[in-house]
Design a protein around this motif. Structure first.
Motif, PDB file in Angstrom:
ATOM      1  N   ALA A 133       0.760  -1.061   0.013  1.00  0.00           N
ATOM      2  CA  ALA A 133       0.065  -0.501   0.673  1.00  0.00           C
ATOM      3  C   ALA A 133       0.975   1.180   0.731  1.00  0.00           C
ATOM      4  N   ILE A 134       0.319   2.064  -0.437  1.00  0.00           N
ATOM      5  CA  ILE A 134       0.918   3.748  -0.861  1.00  0.00           C
ATOM      6  C   ILE A 134       0.187   4.893   0.014  1.00  0.00           C
ATOM      7  N   THR A 135       0.429   4.906   1.408  1.00  0.00           N
ATOM      8  CA  THR A 135      -0.448   6.118   1.994  1.00  0.00           C
ATOM      9  C   THR A 135       0.597   7.571   1.914  1.00  0.00           C
ATOM     10  N   GLY A 136       0.063   8.707   2.612  1.00  0.00           N
ATOM     11  CA  GLY A 136       0.129   9.747   2.175  1.00  0.00           C
ATOM     12  C   GLY A 136      -0.258  11.091   0.870  1.00  0.00           C
ATOM     13  N   ALA A 137       1.248  11.873   1.187  1.00  0.00           N
ATOM     14  CA  ALA A 137       0.360  12.817   0.057  1.00  0.00           C
ATOM     15  C   ALA A 137       1.896  13.393  -0.132  1.00  0.00           C
ATOM     16  N   SER A 138       1.619  14.058  -1.543  1.00  0.00           N
ATOM     17  CA  SER A 138       3.207  14.642  -2.347  1.00  0.00           C
ATOM     18  C   SER A 138       3.750  14.992  -1.330  1.00  0.00           C
ATOM     19  N   GLY A 139       4.800  14.329  -1.572  1.00  0.00           N
ATOM     20  CA  GLY A 139       5.881  14.820  -0.500  1.00  0.00           C
ATOM     21  C   GLY A 139       6.022  14.165   0.273  1.00  0.00           C
ATOM     22  N   ASP A 140       5.369  13.698   1.183  1.00  0.00           N
ATOM     23  CA  ASP A 140       5.819  12.777   1.689  1.00  0.00           C
ATOM     24  C   ASP A 140       4.686  11.805   1.990  1.00  0.00           C
ATOM     25  N   PHE A 141       5.483  10.078   1.233  1.00  0.00           N
ATOM     26  CA  PHE A 141       4.764   9.516   0.925  1.00  0.00           C
ATOM     27  C   PHE A 141       5.138   8.217   1.859  1.00  0.00           C
ATOM     28  N   THR A 142       4.199   7.754   2.055  1.00  0.00           N
ATOM     29  CA  THR A 142       4.899   6.250   3.050  1.00  0.00           C
ATOM     30  C   THR A 142       4.076   4.977   2.395  1.00  0.00           C
ATOM     31  N   LEU A 178       5.641  -2.245   2.156  1.00  0.00           N
ATOM     32  CA  LEU A 178       5.836  -3.248   1.938  1.00  0.00           C
ATOM     33  C   LEU A 178       5.039  -4.556   2.680  1.00  0.00           C
ATOM     34  N   ALA A 179       4.821  -5.778   2.290  1.00  0.00           N
ATOM     35  CA  ALA A 179       3.863  -6.603   2.146  1.00  0.00           C
ATOM     36  C   ALA A 179       4.749  -7.762   3.334  1.00  0.00           C
ATOM     37  N   ASP A 180       6.768  -7.821   3.899  1.00  0.00           N
ATOM     38  CA  ASP A 180       6.806  -7.923   4.473  1.00  0.00           C
ATOM     39  C   ASP A 180       7.741  -7.046   6.086  1.00  0.00           C
ATOM     40  N   GLY A 181       6.543  -6.294   5.301  1.00  0.00           N
ATOM     41  CA  GLY A 181       6.515  -4.914   6.684  1.00  0.00           C
ATOM     42  C   GLY A 181       7.317  -4.181   7.032  1.00  0.00           C
ATOM     43  N   ARG A 182       8.341  -3.495   5.902  1.00  0.00           N
ATOM     44  CA  ARG A 182       9.084  -2.790   5.924  1.00  0.00           C
ATOM     45  C   ARG A 182       8.503  -1.463   5.174  1.00  0.00           C
ATOM     46  N   ALA A 183       9.490  -0.177   5.172  1.00  0.00           N
ATOM     47  CA  ALA A 183       8.501   0.645   5.396  1.00  0.00           C
ATOM     48  C   ALA A 183       9.466   1.709   5.034  1.00  0.00           C
ATOM     49  N   VAL A 184       9.149   2.996   3.444  1.00  0.00           N
ATOM     50  CA  VAL A 184       9.882   4.044   3.551  1.00  0.00           C
ATOM     51  C   VAL A 184       9.371   4.722   3.507  1.00  0.00           C
ATOM     52  N   LYS A 185       9.725   5.830   3.137  1.00  0.00           N
ATOM     53  CA  LYS A 185       9.079   7.519   2.547  1.00  0.00           C
ATOM     54  C   LYS A 185       9.530   7.766   1.391  1.00  0.00           C
TER      55      LYS A 185
END
Length: 325
Positions: free
Chosen positions: A92-101, A104-111
């Motif tokens: 999934a992708i959440t947030g907004a332009s300039g600050d998306f999160t 990943l399915a394995d629990g990792r997340a990047v900004k």
């Protein structure tokens, strides 16, 4: 996930741009952004659509290159400019332009400040004995990708969608022996039947129950009455669906293609979607794009993504300047 990413980079916490999808489009976009001195990560689930094919065709200066080799070269090029290429499935992708999160399915997340989606599409193939086993070899979908390799052979076109007649007329350019099996598609209209007859294309009504093969080589099409029509290749214009479920939290969903051939994400000619900061390129937004076209579209989208960041950074610099003066 397959093993095509021989060495997966460790993902950082923050990037200026995250590219989702590591095929020709994703790696082309990643290369453009890395060369623009952007911090960029390409995240690839390792499920390329053309994996069953022996070679990529119609790609300038790289015609005949095996898909795995093309991707390996692309990953090396992105990494040579400081970009990261990592294995992972985006959930999934959440947030907004300039600050998306990007989760990943394995629990990792990047900004990420910006997103480029190049995840391609899924062919919704009919459930038919022998079809999946021949996909990418005896069963093909694109005359420009496979037509030369099956030229002058007896070709069948399996009617599974609204483009069957168009597909039969296309493949007639590569061989004089084309048969349209109506199968589950609507019968040709009188005008279409006239076109097919004029081009010497046979029409066989009725359901196809299986594809026959001998020692892994396609040999024919079996009809419901048991008749087997000899064919060396079968073209299937199955519905195509963009791989884009992870965009749902942003309110971005695929739209039906005007031709009825499937669903894709709508974008302007630069790859900009209705969601600010999210760009798309390749088959996810153009169902008919070949490898070269997908890569070119991603390079263009990446350039506009970079320009979008420059505009934002310039506005911020002007605001800071005014505050100081």
């Amino acid at each position: 996930m397959n093993d095509q990413i021989s060495a997966s980079d460790t993902l950082g916490a923050d990037y200026e741009a995250v590219v989702i999808g590591g095929g020709a489009a994703g790696l082309s976009g990643g290369l453009m952004l890395a060369r623009a001195r952007r911090s960029v990560a390409v995240i690839d689930a390792g499920e390329p659509r053309n994996a069953p094919a022996e070679a990529v065709h119609g790609l300038f200066a790289r015609d005949g290159v095996p898909p795995a080799e093309l991707l390996a070269r692309g990953r090396a090029e992105v990494r040579s400019y400081g970009g990261h290429v990592a294995s992972g499935e985006v959930a999934a992708i959440t947030g907004a332009s300039g600050d998306f999160t990007v989760a990943l399915a394995d629990g990792r997340a990047v900004k990420a400040r910006r997103i480029l989606v190049a995840t391609g599409l899924v062919d919704e193939l009919p459930d038919m004995p022998g079809l999946l086993e021949q996909w990418g070899r005896g069963v093909v979908h694109c005359p420009y990708c496979h037509g030369w390799e099956i030229r002058d052979e007896p070709i069948g076109v399996l009617g599974v969608g609204p483009m069957a007649v168009h597909q039969a007329l296309l493949f007639r350019q590569w061989t004089a022996d084309v048969t349209l099996f109506t199968h589950t598609a609507a019968p040709p209209t009188p005008e279409q039947a006239e076109q097919l007859t004029a081009r010497g294309i046979a029409i066989i009504d009725g359901e196809v129950t299986a594809l026959e093969a001998d020692d892994g080589i396609l040999t024919g099409v079996r009809l419901a009455d048991g008749t087997v029509v000899k064919r060396a290749a079968v073209a299937v214009g199955a519905p195509m669906r963009a791989r884009a479920d992870f965009l749902a939290p942003l309110g971005l969903a695929p739209d039906p293609h005007p031709s009825g051939m499937g669903e894709q994400i709508t974008a302007d000619p630069t790859g900009r979607t209705a969601v600010p900061g999210v760009f798309v390129a390749g088959n996810v937004s153009d169902l008919s794009a070949q490898v070269g076209g997908a890569a070119a579209a991603a390079a263009l989208a990446a350039a506009h993504l970079n320009a979008d960041l420059i505009t934002e950074e310039t506005d911020q610099a002007v605001t800071a300047l005014r505050a100081r003066t």
